[in-house]
Write an enzyme that holds these catalytic residues in place. Sequence first.
Site, PDB file in Angstrom:
ATOM      1  N   ASP A 101       5.823  65.627  55.840  1.00 20.03           N
ATOM      2  CA  ASP A 101       4.590  66.066  56.357  1.00 20.03           C
ATOM      3  C   ASP A 101       4.091  67.542  55.712  1.00 20.03           C
ATOM      4  O   ASP A 101       3.409  68.377  56.397  1.00 20.03           O
ATOM      5  CB  ASP A 101       4.950  66.600  57.841  1.00 20.03           C
ATOM      6  CG  ASP A 101       6.287  67.359  57.921  1.00 20.03           C
ATOM      7  OD1 ASP A 101       6.797  67.980  56.909  1.00 20.03           O
ATOM      8  OD2 ASP A 101       6.903  68.071  58.934  1.00 20.03           O
ATOM      9  N   GLU A 123       9.328  58.574  56.163  1.00 17.62           N
ATOM     10  CA  GLU A 123       9.692  59.408  57.225  1.00 17.62           C
ATOM     11  C   GLU A 123       8.249  59.786  58.180  1.00 17.62           C
ATOM     12  O   GLU A 123       7.935  60.715  58.594  1.00 17.62           O
ATOM     13  CB  GLU A 123      10.156  60.798  56.792  1.00 17.62           C
ATOM     14  CG  GLU A 123      10.843  61.595  57.880  1.00 17.62           C
ATOM     15  CD  GLU A 123      11.256  63.049  57.475  1.00 17.62           C
ATOM     16  OE1 GLU A 123      12.448  63.273  57.127  1.00 17.62           O
ATOM     17  OE2 GLU A 123      10.249  64.012  57.652  1.00 17.62           O
ATOM     18  N   GLU A 137       2.209  71.044  59.655  1.00 16.89           N
ATOM     19  CA  GLU A 137       2.917  69.846  59.509  1.00 16.89           C
ATOM     20  C   GLU A 137       2.692  68.692  60.394  1.00 16.89           C
ATOM     21  O   GLU A 137       2.627  67.569  59.976  1.00 16.89           O
ATOM     22  CB  GLU A 137       4.594  69.994  59.378  1.00 16.89           C
ATOM     23  CG  GLU A 137       5.003  70.805  58.079  1.00 16.89           C
ATOM     24  CD  GLU A 137       4.994  72.463  58.390  1.00 16.89           C
ATOM     25  OE1 GLU A 137       4.427  72.894  59.456  1.00 16.89           O
ATOM     26  OE2 GLU A 137       5.217  73.246  57.452  1.00 16.89           O
ATOM     27  N   HIS A 218      12.459  79.325  58.098  1.00 17.83           N
ATOM     28  CA  HIS A 218      11.184  79.343  57.058  1.00 17.83           C
ATOM     29  C   HIS A 218       9.863  78.955  57.914  1.00 17.83           C
ATOM     30  O   HIS A 218       8.983  79.147  56.994  1.00 17.83           O
ATOM     31  CB  HIS A 218      11.377  78.617  55.762  1.00 17.83           C
ATOM     32  CG  HIS A 218      11.376  77.230  56.170  1.00 17.83           C
ATOM     33  ND1 HIS A 218      12.488  76.377  56.723  1.00 17.83           N
ATOM     34  CD2 HIS A 218      10.215  76.422  56.037  1.00 17.83           C
ATOM     35  CE1 HIS A 218      11.893  75.058  56.712  1.00 17.83           C
ATOM     36  NE2 HIS A 218      10.768  75.042  56.171  1.00 17.83           N
ATOM     37  N   ARG A 220       6.445  78.473  59.362  1.00 22.38           N
ATOM     38  CA  ARG A 220       5.311  79.286  59.530  1.00 22.38           C
ATOM     39  C   ARG A 220       4.877  79.850  60.813  1.00 22.38           C
ATOM     40  O   ARG A 220       4.255  81.046  61.176  1.00 22.38           O
ATOM     41  CB  ARG A 220       3.977  78.667  58.978  1.00 22.38           C
ATOM     42  CG  ARG A 220       3.642  78.751  57.577  1.00 22.38           C
ATOM     43  CD  ARG A 220       2.559  77.792  56.858  1.00 22.38           C
ATOM     44  NE  ARG A 220       2.110  78.051  55.416  1.00 22.38           N
ATOM     45  CZ  ARG A 220       2.632  78.046  54.371  1.00 22.38           C
ATOM     46  NH1 ARG A 220       3.753  77.116  54.480  1.00 22.38           N
ATOM     47  NH2 ARG A 220       2.141  78.350  53.302  1.00 22.38           N
ATOM     48  N   HIS A 251      15.012  81.648  52.308  1.00 20.97           N
ATOM     49  CA  HIS A 251      14.012  80.738  51.744  1.00 20.97           C
ATOM     50  C   HIS A 251      12.984  81.861  50.957  1.00 20.97           C
ATOM     51  O   HIS A 251      12.796  82.839  51.190  1.00 20.97           O
ATOM     52  CB  HIS A 251      12.895  80.326  52.777  1.00 20.97           C
ATOM     53  CG  HIS A 251      11.947  79.056  52.385  1.00 20.97           C
ATOM     54  ND1 HIS A 251      10.891  79.545  51.805  1.00 20.97           N
ATOM     55  CD2 HIS A 251      12.050  77.686  52.625  1.00 20.97           C
ATOM     56  CE1 HIS A 251      10.044  78.134  51.654  1.00 20.97           C
ATOM     57  NE2 HIS A 251      11.095  77.252  51.993  1.00 20.97           N
TER      58      HIS A 251
END
Length: 380
Positions: A101, A123, A137, A218, A220, A251
């Site tokens: 994604d 996936e 995503e 991590h 967003r 990250h």
Amino acid sequence: MYRNPKKHLMIVIGTRPEFIKVSPLVRLLRKSNEFRVTLCSTGQHREMLGMLEKELKVNINVDLNIMRPNQTLNGLFVKIIELLDAYFKEDKPDMVLVHGDTTTSFAAAMTAFNSGIAIAHIEAGLRTWDLQAPWPEEANRHLTSVIADLQFAPTDTEKDNLIRENVDTNKIIVTGNTCIDSLLWIRDRLGEIKQTDIDQAGLGFLKKEDHVILMTSHRRENFGKSLDAICQSILKLAKEFPNYQFVYPVHLNPHVQNTVHSLLSNIPHIHLIPPLNYTYFIWLMNRSEIILTDSGGVQEEAPALGKPVLVLREVTERPQALETNNVVLVGTDQQRIYEMVSNIINDDQLRSEMSHPVSPYGDGKASKKIINALIQWFHR
Ligand code: UD1
Ligand code: UDP
């Protein structure tokens, strides 16, 4: 003119999890008589992806090297399409395979679509049904489903999601998640790790008797208030439970680096470390008593290793794990995270109930199933 009878598959990746999860497939495909494989990295990630090549034993054939510090989503998207468009024209793959994604996945799928090249989506079908979480995503994954010719769904749940969106059932193959193939491949190598390797990996500070809590974050949509709250809960836990070591491989996203370092640096029992090589990250997961994460991949790996996992998100596209005892969707509320971790630390029975290995995402044979489906598709 000589034409190689093998079908040419171009696998496009860009970020750490994409590389980890396609690596078992690439290793197998490269042994196949049916296919010629080009592994192309957009370079959406630089350091976090580059460090994987050697340990996964998979070389990248083409690196478009696009990463820039603090890159924007649209900047990334445009660059990927422009460079891949030229590259597809030159290399003419029979099929483009994308994973998951990310911006790389959707941009590569879109470029293939506009170039008239077949697309396989690994996936496929994971959904929260909330376009803001994970952002961006969830949209990337939806949009890729609309244009992919083959959709490899980890389980029946994702197959059902795709059918609900009117994806033709003939395009959907349930394969398990290649994440588990990769995990088992690495897990078989953990026995070879010596104390000197652990020291070199930067984990020598952990003593035999230490209790360990591992965390990663991590996403967003967690930037700002939620990531602050997550960090505050860790601060409180580290004060309350001095016999625990809190290890956080941070990250490289500058937003994450800035927030986490400003709130959690130089606190006793909190160890902020650089991203770990995959092998040592799995070693550390295995060594941990509890895992706190908003990572997609870690939600799949940790239950298979028999670890209690608290998911630092309000929704997840991986609901199967929540049906096991191991995984709880704890959210991003500071007090709730604190209470949940405290309960698991203080309640031996609860901790033990949450620590049985379970693998709702596959048996380690997903790559083989994907290859069989690809062979069938090309011979249809
Ligand atoms: C990306 C994916 C996310 C995935 C995550 C895996 C998108 C929109 N997001 O998020 O789905 O879960 O990767 O880790 O595709 N950076 C470095 N070095 C690196 C990698 C990143 O310095 O090796 C820094 C750069 O400043 C870069 C920033 O991190 O601009 C953000 O990277 P980006 O790929 O845009 O987003 P991620 O947060 O990594
Ligand atoms: N991982 C790693 N080193 C780290 C942290 C994570 O190798 O320091 C691995 C982890 O085992 C998993 C993948 O990276 O396979 C998850 O990546 P990430 O959390 O960045 O992305 P997501 O899965 O959320 O898209």
